[in-house]
Every structure is written in C-alpha cells, then in structure tokens.
Design an enzyme around this catalytic site. Sequence first.
Site, PDB file in Angstrom:
ATOM      1  N   TYR A  27       0.780  -1.246   0.000  1.00 39.11           N
ATOM      2  CA  TYR A  27       0.000   0.000   0.000  1.00 39.11           C
ATOM      3  C   TYR A  27       0.810   1.293   0.000  1.00 39.11           C
ATOM      4  CZ  TYR A  27      -4.278  -2.583   0.385  1.00 39.11           C
ATOM      5  OH  TYR A  27      -5.329  -3.420   0.110  1.00 39.11           O
ATOM      6  N   GLY A  29       2.871   3.941  -1.581  1.00 39.53           N
ATOM      7  CA  GLY A  29       3.139   4.332  -2.960  1.00 39.53           C
ATOM      8  C   GLY A  29       1.833   4.421  -3.718  1.00 39.53           C
ATOM      9  N   GLY A  31      -1.422   3.567  -5.557  1.00 39.97           N
ATOM     10  CA  GLY A  31      -2.370   2.453  -5.557  1.00 39.97           C
ATOM     11  C   GLY A  31      -2.214   1.573  -4.336  1.00 39.97           C
ATOM     12  N   HIS A  47      -3.973   5.307   5.501  1.00 40.18           N
ATOM     13  CA  HIS A  47      -3.811   6.607   4.838  1.00 40.18           C
ATOM     14  C   HIS A  47      -4.582   6.625   3.520  1.00 40.18           C
ATOM     15  CE1 HIS A  47      -1.419   9.722   2.579  1.00 40.18           C
ATOM     16  NE2 HIS A  47      -1.700  10.378   3.694  1.00 40.18           N
ATOM     17  N   ASP A  48      -4.474   5.552   2.736  1.00 40.82           N
ATOM     18  CA  ASP A  48      -5.236   5.463   1.478  1.00 40.82           C
ATOM     19  C   ASP A  48      -6.734   5.556   1.751  1.00 40.82           C
ATOM     20  OD1 ASP A  48      -2.824   5.131   0.164  1.00 40.82           O
ATOM     21  OD2 ASP A  48      -3.198   3.054  -0.448  1.00 40.82           O
ATOM     22  N   TYR A  51      -7.651   9.185   2.632  1.00 38.94           N
ATOM     23  CA  TYR A  51      -7.735  10.007   1.418  1.00 38.94           C
ATOM     24  C   TYR A  51      -9.017   9.707   0.651  1.00 38.94           C
ATOM     25  CZ  TYR A  51      -3.076  12.244   1.077  1.00 38.94           C
ATOM     26  OH  TYR A  51      -1.971  13.041   1.236  1.00 38.94           O
ATOM     27  N   TYR A  64      -2.356  22.682   2.487  1.00 44.06           N
ATOM     28  CA  TYR A  64      -2.931  23.000   3.787  1.00 44.06           C
ATOM     29  C   TYR A  64      -1.851  23.624   4.666  1.00 44.06           C
ATOM     30  CZ  TYR A  64      -0.792  18.412   4.546  1.00 44.06           C
ATOM     31  OH  TYR A  64       0.078  17.360   4.580  1.00 44.06           O
ATOM     32  N   ASP A  89      -2.604  12.970   6.726  1.00 48.61           N
ATOM     33  CA  ASP A  89      -1.146  12.962   6.625  1.00 48.61           C
ATOM     34  C   ASP A  89      -0.488  12.943   8.005  1.00 48.61           C
ATOM     35  OD1 ASP A  89      -1.549  13.042   3.898  1.00 48.61           O
ATOM     36  OD2 ASP A  89      -0.829  15.100   3.643  1.00 48.61           O
TER      37      ASP A  89
END
Length: 122
Positions: A27, A29, A31, A47-48, A51, A64, A89
């Site tokens: 996970y 990187g 995709g 994190h994915d 997002y 931000y 993040d």
Amino acid sequence: NLFQFAKMINGKLGAFSVWNYISYGCYCGWGGQGTPKDATDRCCFVHDCCYGRVRGCNPKLAIYSYSFKKGNIVCGKNNGCLRDICECDRVAANCFHQNKNTYNKNYKFLSSSRCRQTSEQC
C-alpha cells in the site's frame, strides 16, 4: 499535498526518510491492493482509506497549513477538506514513527504478485 506529507514524514523520522516509504509493501506508494504486510504497510492502507473519504478537493494536490511544535505535527486553521487531508497525513506520519521498528527492508519494492489477496475494506 504529497510534498507536505513527505515533509511531515521527514520531520518525524529524519531527513530523506520518505524514500523508505515509496514502493513499500502492498500500500505504500501509488495504488494498493491485497493485505497489508506489516504495521508499516497498514499505516499506508489506513492513509489510502483516509484520502478516499476526503471530499471537495484533491488530497494529493491541495495545500494545507501545518507546523511542528516540540516534535509534534500540528494541523493549522484549515477548513473542510484541507483539515481532513492534513489529519490524514499527520496520522500516517505519526503511524510510521510509532511503527518504525516493524519496517522490513524485504518489503521495499515488493512485487505486486505478492499482493494479490483479496483487498481489505476500509
């Protein structure tokens, strides 16, 4: 944005640390699929997912405000989606730091063939 995320990672783990997390596991990187390989890879999975929940702006591009205070990442007075991206993040950078001992060099540049299991749901 991704540049700010990289700066957060480097701020928590040391200069150039972000390079350890590009193309790591299933996970970290671009995709992602399959089952996260370890706690570090799970940070990227979460994190994915984070997002994926952001609405109203592009998490990879939106800028931000944030700062470091006594080694802690503090998201600034962002509104809406900018606040959400900063939190995604911040949580991921802290997760990498908390799980730095699980980092396994064997998962760097892992072949996608080792990530073919059914993907977990967010």
